[in-house]
Design a protein around this motif. Structure first.
Motif, mmCIF file in Angstrom:
data_model
loop_
_atom_site.group_PDB
_atom_site.id
_atom_site.type_symbol
_atom_site.label_atom_id
_atom_site.label_comp_id
_atom_site.label_asym_id
_atom_site.label_seq_id
_atom_site.Cartn_x
_atom_site.Cartn_y
_atom_site.Cartn_z
ATOM 1 N N TYR A 1 0.702 -1.287 0.176
ATOM 2 C CA TYR A 1 0.154 0.220 -0.143
ATOM 3 C C TYR A 1 0.834 1.225 0.010
ATOM 4 C CZ TYR A 1 -2.588 -3.836 1.891
ATOM 5 O OH TYR A 1 -2.911 -5.307 1.974
ATOM 6 N N GLU A 2 2.073 1.031 -0.305
ATOM 7 C CA GLU A 2 3.104 2.265 -0.249
ATOM 8 C C GLU A 2 3.207 2.625 -1.607
ATOM 9 O OE1 GLU A 2 7.278 1.280 0.224
ATOM 10 O OE2 GLU A 2 7.830 2.988 1.513
ATOM 11 N N ILE A 3 3.359 4.178 -1.644
ATOM 12 C CA ILE A 3 3.436 4.841 -2.932
ATOM 13 C C ILE A 3 4.908 4.647 -3.214
ATOM 14 C CG2 ILE A 3 3.609 7.096 -4.269
ATOM 15 C CD1 ILE A 3 1.327 8.012 -2.240
ATOM 16 N N LEU B 1 10.766 7.046 -4.659
ATOM 17 C CA LEU B 1 11.813 7.230 -3.915
ATOM 18 C C LEU B 1 12.034 8.619 -2.936
ATOM 19 C CD1 LEU B 1 14.589 5.245 -6.182
ATOM 20 C CD2 LEU B 1 13.314 4.372 -4.014
ATOM 21 N N ILE B 2 11.275 8.665 -2.397
ATOM 22 C CA ILE B 2 11.161 10.230 -1.591
ATOM 23 C C ILE B 2 11.027 9.570 -0.055
ATOM 24 C CG2 ILE B 2 10.295 11.719 -3.701
ATOM 25 C CD1 ILE B 2 7.446 11.258 -2.347
ATOM 26 N N GLU B 3 11.419 10.564 0.485
ATOM 27 C CA GLU B 3 11.210 10.614 1.855
ATOM 28 C C GLU B 3 9.613 10.521 2.447
ATOM 29 O OE1 GLU B 3 13.173 10.076 5.631
ATOM 30 O OE2 GLU B 3 14.206 10.474 3.691
#
Length: 351
Positions: free
Chosen positions: A122-124, A127-129
């Motif tokens: 379920y994670e976008i 590659l960002i914080e």
């Protein structure tokens, strides 16, 4: 066609191996324990495709291949072939799995509930914080978390199609069967097949070249006890545990051997946490044995036994692809000579 010995390359090969050793020197300095604890999915992929359950050896294979996972699985499979077999463990039942993750997309409310466990589904995927979110979850022990498959009630009511059971399962590590292939051989081949290859074949069915759009009846990740009959006491003893993933997908309806219409299912199982591979395997199993409702052509790739049996093993295809790097002087010169002769003949005919 003829063969002749190639001479003069020994020094070059030795130097190449020496250069390679220098190239992977940094990976050899990695601690095996850290690889096991930090690259769990890589370890699980190698265990599954290498067909040998040893995380320690899998971590060594990653180091020897400098992170080339297909090459690492090759190392592990090759090592496996040198191991002595001392016996066969008792059959495993995934209903006895100590579950740390278990979901069903076919049913909303199931015995034991949906257990998401650890997942980044379920994670976008950017590659960002990520924002640090507050969390609140219950701690539980998977040691006692044993729940039957969500499809068990349907099976007990006789609603699920059951395939004919084989008297003795085939062992593909001892001999490769001829067609028609036993289901046990196909399942073993898929269980140690290359994840990307299996996903690709299963995807042909998902996209419409078959007619299989299954739901996930039961997906579970956890550990299973390995039991063995002690050679001296003749008693059944536990000799260890393995982590594994199993999937039962549910397809459409089909007639069984008694001409009764029942729910069709497919099964996938592999070492470690390999959900995509296990789902792909279950779809291929479903498609191979239930292609009645396929709407593609008569030659549906995902339901072609020969296609699946012969083309999903990563080690075999890896070896074949890379053998082209070896000298093929005779092959090429033969083709080239034929090409020149044909061209000369065509020119003479034109004149």
């Amino acid at each position: 066609m003829a063969y002749y010995a190639i001479k003069g390359g020994e020094d070059a090969i030795r130097n190449s191996l020496h250069f390679y050793k220098d190239k992977i020197e940094n990976s050899n300095n990695l601690e095996e324990e850290k690889i096991i604890n930090s690259l769990g999915f890589a370890i699980d992929k190698i265990l599954s495709e290498g067909s040998l359950y040893s995380k320690k050896l899998a971590s060594q294979a990653i180091k020897r291949s400098a992170g080339d996972l297909l090459n690492a699985a090759f190392f592990l499979r090759a090592h496996r072939s040198s191991c002595q077999r001392i016996g066969i463990c008792k059959p495993l039942d995934v209903n006895n799995m100590k579950i740390k993750r278990r979901i069903s997309s076919s049913f909303k409310d199931i015995e034991g509930g949906q257990i998401l466990g650890a997942s980044n589904d379920y994670e976008i995927k950017l590659l960002i914080e990520q924002e640090s979110l507050e969390y609140n979850y219950e701690n539980y022990s998977d040691k006692t978390n044993i729940i039957k498959s969500a499809l068990t009630p349907l099976r007990e009511d006789g609603l699920v199609k059951v395939l004919k059971e084989e008297e003795e399962p085939w062992d593909i590590t001892r001999s490769f069967p001829l067609a028609p292939y036993p289901r046990s051989a196909l399942m073993q081949m898929m269980s140690r097949g290359e994840s990307g290859s299996m996903l690709g074949f299963a995807y042909t069915s998902m996209r419409g070249y078959g007619d299989v759009h299954p739901t996930i009846g039961d997906l579970r990740v956890g550990s299973l006890d390995i039991n063995f009959t002690h050679p001296f006491s003749n008693k059944e003893v536990k000799i260890g545990e393995i982590e594994a993933t199993s999937v039962e997908c549910v397809g459409t309806f089909n007639k069984d051997e008694d001409d009764e219409v029942k729910l069709t299912t497919g099964f996938g199982f592999c070492f470690g946490e390999n959900e995509t591979k296990a789902i792909s395997m279950s779809i291929l199993d479903l498609t191979l044995y239930n292609n009645t409702y396929s709407v593609g052509t008569e030659n549906i790739i995902a339901s072609d036994f020969e296609m699946i049996m012969q083309h999903i093993d990563g080690i075999e295809s890896f070896g074949f692809a890379n053998h082209y790097k070896l000298p093929h002087y005779v092959t090429f010169q033969t083709d080239f000579q034929i090409f020149k002769s044909a061209k000369k003949y065509a020119q003479e005919e034109k004149e």
